[in-house]
Motif scaffolding. Structure first.
Motif, PDB file in Angstrom:
ATOM      1  N   LYS A  74       2.564 -12.798 -11.696  1.00  0.00           N
ATOM      2  CA  LYS A  74       1.132 -12.479 -11.780  1.00  0.00           C
ATOM      3  C   LYS A  74       0.858 -10.974 -11.764  1.00  0.00           C
ATOM      4  CE  LYS A  74      -0.709 -16.679 -11.248  1.00  0.00           C
ATOM      5  NZ  LYS A  74      -1.907 -17.236 -11.773  1.00  0.00           N
ATOM      6  N   GLN A  98      -4.116  -0.960  -7.259  1.00  0.00           N
ATOM      7  CA  GLN A  98      -3.193  -1.980  -6.747  1.00  0.00           C
ATOM      8  C   GLN A  98      -3.760  -3.368  -7.008  1.00  0.00           C
ATOM      9  OE1 GLN A  98      -0.263  -1.118  -4.825  1.00  0.00           O
ATOM     10  NE2 GLN A  98      -0.689   0.871  -5.704  1.00  0.00           N
ATOM     11  N   LYS A  99      -2.892  -4.281  -7.408  1.00  0.00           N
ATOM     12  CA  LYS A  99      -3.301  -5.682  -7.525  1.00  0.00           C
ATOM     13  C   LYS A  99      -2.870  -6.369  -6.242  1.00  0.00           C
ATOM     14  CE  LYS A  99      -3.329  -8.245 -11.104  1.00  0.00           C
ATOM     15  NZ  LYS A  99      -2.891  -9.102 -12.208  1.00  0.00           N
ATOM     16  N   VAL A 100      -3.838  -6.924  -5.549  1.00  0.00           N
ATOM     17  CA  VAL A 100      -3.592  -7.516  -4.235  1.00  0.00           C
ATOM     18  C   VAL A 100      -3.942  -9.004  -4.274  1.00  0.00           C
ATOM     19  CG1 VAL A 100      -4.237  -7.443  -1.794  1.00  0.00           C
ATOM     20  CG2 VAL A 100      -4.123  -5.331  -3.111  1.00  0.00           C
ATOM     21  N   ALA A 101      -3.164  -9.789  -3.526  1.00  0.00           N
ATOM     22  CA  ALA A 101      -3.424 -11.217  -3.391  1.00  0.00           C
ATOM     23  C   ALA A 101      -3.159 -11.611  -1.945  1.00  0.00           C
ATOM     24  CB  ALA A 101      -2.535 -12.020  -4.331  1.00  0.00           C
ATOM     25  N   ALA A 120       4.331 -13.127  -7.233  1.00  0.00           N
ATOM     26  CA  ALA A 120       3.866 -11.737  -7.357  1.00  0.00           C
ATOM     27  C   ALA A 120       4.366 -11.124  -8.667  1.00  0.00           C
ATOM     28  CB  ALA A 120       4.341 -10.904  -6.170  1.00  0.00           C
ATOM     29  N   VAL A 142       7.082 -16.251  -2.922  1.00  0.00           N
ATOM     30  CA  VAL A 142       5.978 -15.296  -2.951  1.00  0.00           C
ATOM     31  C   VAL A 142       6.322 -14.156  -3.914  1.00  0.00           C
ATOM     32  CG1 VAL A 142       4.727 -13.559  -1.587  1.00  0.00           C
ATOM     33  CG2 VAL A 142       5.059 -15.854  -0.662  1.00  0.00           C
ATOM     34  N   GLN A 143       7.564 -13.682  -3.859  1.00  0.00           N
ATOM     35  CA  GLN A 143       7.991 -12.617  -4.764  1.00  0.00           C
ATOM     36  C   GLN A 143       7.953 -13.073  -6.217  1.00  0.00           C
ATOM     37  OE1 GLN A 143      11.809 -11.654  -3.079  1.00  0.00           O
ATOM     38  NE2 GLN A 143      10.939 -10.276  -1.551  1.00  0.00           N
ATOM     39  N   PHE A 146       1.267  -8.848  -9.138  1.00  0.00           N
ATOM     40  CA  PHE A 146       0.679  -8.360  -7.897  1.00  0.00           C
ATOM     41  C   PHE A 146       1.584  -7.319  -7.264  1.00  0.00           C
ATOM     42  CE2 PHE A 146      -1.347 -12.629  -8.026  1.00  0.00           C
ATOM     43  CZ  PHE A 146      -2.658 -12.182  -8.093  1.00  0.00           C
ATOM     44  N   ASP A 147       0.953  -6.275  -6.713  1.00  0.00           N
ATOM     45  CA  ASP A 147       1.685  -5.222  -6.017  1.00  0.00           C
ATOM     46  C   ASP A 147       1.833  -5.524  -4.536  1.00  0.00           C
ATOM     47  OD1 ASP A 147       1.845  -3.457  -8.320  1.00  0.00           O
ATOM     48  OD2 ASP A 147      -0.323  -3.225  -8.071  1.00  0.00           O
ATOM     49  N   LEU A 148       0.915  -6.317  -4.016  1.00  0.00           N
ATOM     50  CA  LEU A 148       0.883  -6.582  -2.585  1.00  0.00           C
ATOM     51  C   LEU A 148       0.313  -7.974  -2.346  1.00  0.00           C
ATOM     52  CD1 LEU A 148       1.085  -5.344   0.329  1.00  0.00           C
ATOM     53  CD2 LEU A 148      -1.301  -4.667   0.055  1.00  0.00           C
ATOM     54  N   ILE A 149       1.007  -8.761  -1.522  1.00  0.00           N
ATOM     55  CA  ILE A 149       0.505 -10.071  -1.120  1.00  0.00           C
ATOM     56  C   ILE A 149       0.504 -10.111   0.403  1.00  0.00           C
ATOM     57  CG2 ILE A 149       0.888 -12.560  -1.136  1.00  0.00           C
ATOM     58  CD1 ILE A 149       1.970 -12.372  -3.919  1.00  0.00           C
TER      59      ILE A 149
END
Length: 184
Positions: free
Chosen positions: A145, A24-27, A142, A138-139, A147-150
């Motif tokens: 970039k 998962q890519k998380v930010a 995401a 934010v979406q 990202f799967d989860l912010i």
């Protein structure tokens, strides 16, 4: 027994394997900072501050009127205490002035309560009105970039206690929000 352990270990590895293959890519984003940096919020806060100032000015007018009435009442009291002045008519005027003061004070208290309630409601609405825009930005970040989860990393949130700077996309969200506003 050794074969059974080998088979169980192999099965456990196979079941755990899919979780390793989907990293998962998380930010993180500081939503409070985004909120504070959002131009629409700044403008709404300026309008809210202006409303607060107007309400305070109105209350000062009420207070000045009350001070004037109190001063007049004190002058009337001094005249009523003077034995050389016929105070029958003056006592009647004094009572009327006292009633006027009570009405004025009730009006002032009522106005103060209404103004505070209105301002409080507008402050609550401020977050609700702009939260959808913040979510959308934010979406967008995401998606751009990958990202799967912010997660929200605001100081008031208990979910994230630490995140490295490389995970922080707060500034990108603010830029996205304010860029969307300038297009409109």
């Amino acid at each position: 027994m050794h074969k059974l352990m080998l088979i169980l270990s192999s099965l456990a590895f196979l079941f755990l394997m899919p979780s390793f293959s989907f990293a998962q890519k998380v930010a993180v984003v500081d939503v409070q900072k985004v909120f504070d940096g959002y131009q629409k919020v700044k403008e709404a806060r300026a309008r809210l501050d202006k409303s607060k100032k107007i309400a305070m000015e109105e209350l000062e007018i009420f207070r000045a009127e009350m001070e004037k009435i109190v001063k007049e009442l004190k002058e009337m009291e001094d005249k009523i205490k003077n034995p050389n002045i016929d105070s029958t008519d003056l006592r009647k005027k004094y009572q009327e002035k006292v009633e006027k003061a009570k009405v004025k004070q009730d009006d002032m208290v009522s106005y103060d309560k209404r103004a505070k309630a209105t301002i409080s409601q507008r402050q609550r609405n401020l977050l609700v009105e702009h939260l959808a825009d913040i979510r959308k930005a934010v979406q967008q970040v995401a998606g751009a970039k990958g990202f799967d989860l912010i997660l929200n990393s605001s100081e008031t949130q208990l979910g994230v206690f630490y995140a490295g700077d490389k995970f922080n996309v707060t500034e990108e969200v603010i830029v996205t929000l304010n860029a969307d506003k300038s297009k409109k």
